[in-house]
Design a protein around this motif. Structure first.
Motif, PDB file in Angstrom:
ATOM      1  N   LEU A  22       1.063  -1.351   0.117  1.00 51.38           N
ATOM      2  CA  LEU A  22       0.094  -0.049  -0.066  1.00 51.38           C
ATOM      3  C   LEU A  22       0.465   1.672   0.497  1.00 51.38           C
ATOM      4  N   PRO A  23       0.086   2.064  -0.835  1.00 49.12           N
ATOM      5  CA  PRO A  23       1.397   3.669  -0.851  1.00 49.12           C
ATOM      6  C   PRO A  23       1.460   4.236   0.828  1.00 49.12           C
ATOM      7  N   ALA A  24       2.173   4.073   1.426  1.00 50.60           N
ATOM      8  CA  ALA A  24       2.369   4.948   2.261  1.00 50.60           C
ATOM      9  C   ALA A  24       1.865   6.244   2.915  1.00 50.60           C
ATOM     10  N   ALA A  25       1.271   7.411   2.061  1.00 55.02           N
ATOM     11  CA  ALA A  25       0.457   8.521   2.123  1.00 55.02           C
ATOM     12  C   ALA A  25      -0.192   7.600   2.145  1.00 55.02           C
ATOM     13  N   LEU A  26      -1.371   7.037   1.650  1.00 56.25           N
ATOM     14  CA  LEU A  26      -2.536   6.712   2.026  1.00 56.25           C
ATOM     15  C   LEU A  26      -2.145   5.839   3.142  1.00 56.25           C
ATOM     16  N   ASP A  27      -1.424   5.201   4.023  1.00 49.69           N
ATOM     17  CA  ASP A  27      -1.810   4.631   5.049  1.00 49.69           C
ATOM     18  C   ASP A  27      -1.436   5.487   5.882  1.00 49.69           C
ATOM     19  N   ASP A  28      -1.222   6.657   5.794  1.00 48.21           N
ATOM     20  CA  ASP A  28      -0.723   8.071   6.896  1.00 48.21           C
ATOM     21  C   ASP A  28      -2.354   8.684   6.614  1.00 48.21           C
ATOM     22  N   ARG A  29      -3.294   8.399   6.020  1.00 41.49           N
ATOM     23  CA  ARG A  29      -4.276   8.558   6.041  1.00 41.49           C
ATOM     24  C   ARG A  29      -5.813   7.718   6.332  1.00 41.49           C
ATOM     25  N   GLY A  30      -4.543   6.640   7.581  1.00 43.08           N
ATOM     26  CA  GLY A  30      -5.267   5.896   7.616  1.00 43.08           C
ATOM     27  C   GLY A  30      -5.940   4.150   7.245  1.00 43.08           C
ATOM     28  N   GLY A  31      -5.419   4.704   5.816  1.00 38.56           N
ATOM     29  CA  GLY A  31      -5.052   2.973   4.727  1.00 38.56           C
ATOM     30  C   GLY A  31      -6.210   2.018   4.760  1.00 38.56           C
ATOM     31  N   TRP A  32      -5.920   0.963   4.924  1.00 40.65           N
ATOM     32  CA  TRP A  32      -7.339   0.003   4.883  1.00 40.65           C
ATOM     33  C   TRP A  32      -8.212   0.526   6.169  1.00 40.65           C
ATOM     34  N   LEU A  33      -8.139   0.805   6.774  1.00 35.31           N
ATOM     35  CA  LEU A  33      -8.916   1.708   7.505  1.00 35.31           C
ATOM     36  C   LEU A  33      -9.767   3.123   7.274  1.00 35.31           C
ATOM     37  N   ASN A  34      -9.974   3.518   6.309  1.00 32.95           N
ATOM     38  CA  ASN A  34     -10.750   5.077   6.088  1.00 32.95           C
ATOM     39  C   ASN A  34     -11.154   3.999   5.028  1.00 32.95           C
ATOM     40  N   ARG A  35     -12.889   3.848   5.198  1.00 31.73           N
ATOM     41  CA  ARG A  35     -13.591   3.812   4.332  1.00 31.73           C
ATOM     42  C   ARG A  35     -13.484   4.258   2.468  1.00 31.73           C
ATOM     43  N   ASP A  36     -12.673   5.273   2.369  1.00 31.20           N
ATOM     44  CA  ASP A  36     -12.462   5.720   1.327  1.00 31.20           C
ATOM     45  C   ASP A  36     -11.421   5.178   0.717  1.00 31.20           C
ATOM     46  N   CYS A  37     -10.856   4.490   1.196  1.00 35.15           N
ATOM     47  CA  CYS A  37      -9.690   3.508   0.648  1.00 35.15           C
ATOM     48  C   CYS A  37     -10.352   2.204  -0.681  1.00 35.15           C
ATOM     49  N   ALA A  38     -11.636   2.475  -1.107  1.00 35.62           N
ATOM     50  CA  ALA A  38     -12.812   1.805  -1.677  1.00 35.62           C
ATOM     51  C   ALA A  38     -12.377   2.519  -3.234  1.00 35.62           C
ATOM     52  N   ASP A  39     -12.427   4.250  -2.835  1.00 32.14           N
ATOM     53  CA  ASP A  39     -12.363   4.994  -3.640  1.00 32.14           C
ATOM     54  C   ASP A  39     -11.062   5.149  -4.263  1.00 32.14           C
ATOM     55  N   TRP A  40     -10.035   4.552  -3.886  1.00 33.39           N
ATOM     56  CA  TRP A  40      -8.680   5.703  -3.676  1.00 33.39           C
ATOM     57  C   TRP A  40      -8.393   4.071  -4.597  1.00 33.39           C
ATOM     58  N   PHE A  41      -8.771   3.501  -4.284  1.00 30.09           N
ATOM     59  CA  PHE A  41      -7.906   1.782  -5.004  1.00 30.09           C
ATOM     60  C   PHE A  41      -8.405   1.622  -6.382  1.00 30.09           C
ATOM     61  N   ALA A  42     -10.239   1.888  -6.759  1.00 30.23           N
ATOM     62  CA  ALA A  42     -10.612   2.037  -7.745  1.00 30.23           C
ATOM     63  C   ALA A  42     -10.198   2.589  -8.452  1.00 30.23           C
TER      64      ALA A  42
END
Ligand SMILES: CO[C@H](O)c1c[n+]2c([nH]1)[C@H](O)[C@@H](O)[C@H](O)[C@H]2CO
Length: 453
Positions: A131-151
């Motif tokens: 996972l990009p570290a920058a997304l982990d800084d924003r909660g990573g897979w704990l942040n529901r926004d991860c679905a949009d990031w990944f799509a």
């Protein structure tokens, strides 16, 4: 099935069976920050003292980022029909979302073109744990926004590569990501929380659904999910062992396939996680359950299971005194693959299956004079598991292909370079590649479509 393939048996596999090998970006590429790439959680994790054996990192690995052309030539020499690899998300989106790093996209575009020019079909995994570290800084897979990031990340790749890549997979092994990365902390990002694990697991599946849904808008080919599953056999005939098998089976084998293919979790998860199991919004399951063209199954071993104190599923794996074990402590049990494939068909129907990983780490001798690496245990392991797959196909399971894990000896995550799974030996000092005896054997199996098994 007896372990030893029967003499005189016709081991021909179905016409068009896809014979290949598999790797993952972080484990082989090296150069994690080259050409504008951003750090991943594995770059951070490995550079955190004490997180990996000997402090091993993916800074160099197999130097595939620079040696990709020679590695494709090696695949061609071995006669591979397919190559399963993953893309490093933070090479494409250094901050995880938004800005595209064209140099990163160009690397994978060149790799795909080289594979195709050598008659090798690419099987692309969007996410294999880095996972990009920058997304982990924003909660990573704990942040529901991860679905949009990944799509969004998937869409960047679909637009760039679809058509040249015709077999896509969203996520490699969501179970390992959550059990290793969020519950027990042995893997990046190294969290240890019974409350985070189910949230990460659920969001990974929401992200899987969002990326698969986005593919249908952009792509014209095949989309799947890759899971690691293993059959759970009762250690004894007590009700406690039977209940333990149910929990272990639900926790590993059904936790991700049920939502992806049935739109619901197995009931046991509520018992397993207790008060840490949230109530999920019903609409999440419509997102998660997207039509798939195949499932990738990674198979390595079985678990003889008893009631125990493992967390959270309260089970214990019982070592088999007469069993054969690999360097990673996994029992060699080919029958388990046949049993598992029959279970998959009975539970989820006739969805096509690829064995996207199967292999073993054994203690290989050094490269001998003349460039031989004698690895009879690995050849025996692969032969017996291919025979087990052949049994499942004969019983009606629609297995379409087999990717040996791994093409190359590589970085085994927190275990560093201590375990060698490759059919090709890598000298990490010189980066010299040497096909092992198992690779030479596998080449003959591929050329005969299994008949020489
Ligand atoms: C726990 O076994 C899993 O099915 C599994 C085994 N393996 C995997 N998942 C991963 O997908 C690979 O990256 C590993 O290198 C490979 C060998 O450990």
């Amino acid at each position: 099935m007896s372990d030893a393939p029967a003499q005189g048996r016709d081991f021909r596999f179905p016409d068009g069976f896809l014979w290949g090998a598999a790797t993952a970006a972080h484990q082989i590429e090296g150069s994690p920050l080259a050409d504008g790439a951003g750090p991943s959680i594995w770059t951070r994790f490995a550079h955190t003292p004490g997180m990996t054996l000997n402090g091993d990192t993916g800074d160099v690995a197999c130097d595939h980022y620079r040696r990709w052309k020679q590695d494709v030539a090696l695949m061609r020499e071995l006669g591979l029909k397919a190559y399963r690899f993953s893309v490093s998300w933070s090479r494409i989106h250094p901050e995880g979302t938004g800005r595209v790093n064209q140099a990163g996209l160009d690397f994978y575009s060149r790799l795909v073109d080289e594979l195709l020019e050598n008659g090798i079909e690419p099987l692309l995994t969007l996410f294999h744990w880095d996972l990009p570290a920058a997304l982990d800084d924003r909660g990573g897979w704990l942040n529901r926004d991860c679905a949009d990031w990944f799509a969004d990340y998937g869409t960047t790749l679909y637009r760039a590569l679809d058509g040249r890549v015709k077999k896509w997979a969203t996520i490699n092994e969501p179970w390992v990501v959550t059990d290793g990365g969020y519950l027990h902390g042995a893997l990046a990002p190294g969290h240890r929380s019974r409350y985070e694990a189910p949230i990460a697991a659920h969001n990974l599946m929401r992200a899987h659904g969002a990326a698969a849904q986005a593919y249908r808008a952009e792509g014209r080919h095949e989309m799947g999910l890759v899971v690691n599953i293993e059959p759970k056999y009762p250690a004894g005939d007590s009700p406690e062992d039977a209940a333990a098998v149910r929990r272990a089976h639900a926790y590993m084998n059904e936790q991700f396939l049920h939502p992806a293919l049935l739109g619901r979790y197995p009931d046991e998860l509520k018992d397993i996680f207790g008060d840490a199991w949230p109530e999920w919004p019903a609409e999440d399951f419509a997102l998660i359950r997207q039509p798939l063209d195949f499932v990738g199954i990674n198979y390595y071993t079985r678990s003889v299971t008893a009631a125990g104190d493992s967390y959270p599923q309260r089970t214990a794996v019982v070592r088999q005194p007469l069993g054969t074990y690999t360097e990673t402590g996994w029992e060699v049990f080919p029958q388990g693959l046949t049993d598992l494939l029959l279970w998959f068909k009975d539970t989820y129907g006739d969805l096509p299956v690829y064995i996207t990983e199967n292999g073993a780490a054994f203690f290989d001798p050094p490269v001998a004079e003349g460039g031989r690496v004698r690895d009879p245990l690995r050849t025996d392991y692969l032969r017996k598991h291919l025979s087990a797959i052949h049994d499942a196909i004969a019983a009606g399971v629609d297995v379409r292909g087999y990717m040996a894990w791994s093409l190359l000896d590589n970085l085994e995550w927190s275990l560093g370079y201590s375990k060698r799974f490759g059919i090709v030996h890598v000298n990490y000092g010189t980066q010299e590649r040497t096909p092992k005896d198992s690779a030479r054997w596998y080449s003959k199996v591929i050329a005969s479509n299994g008949r020489t098994l």
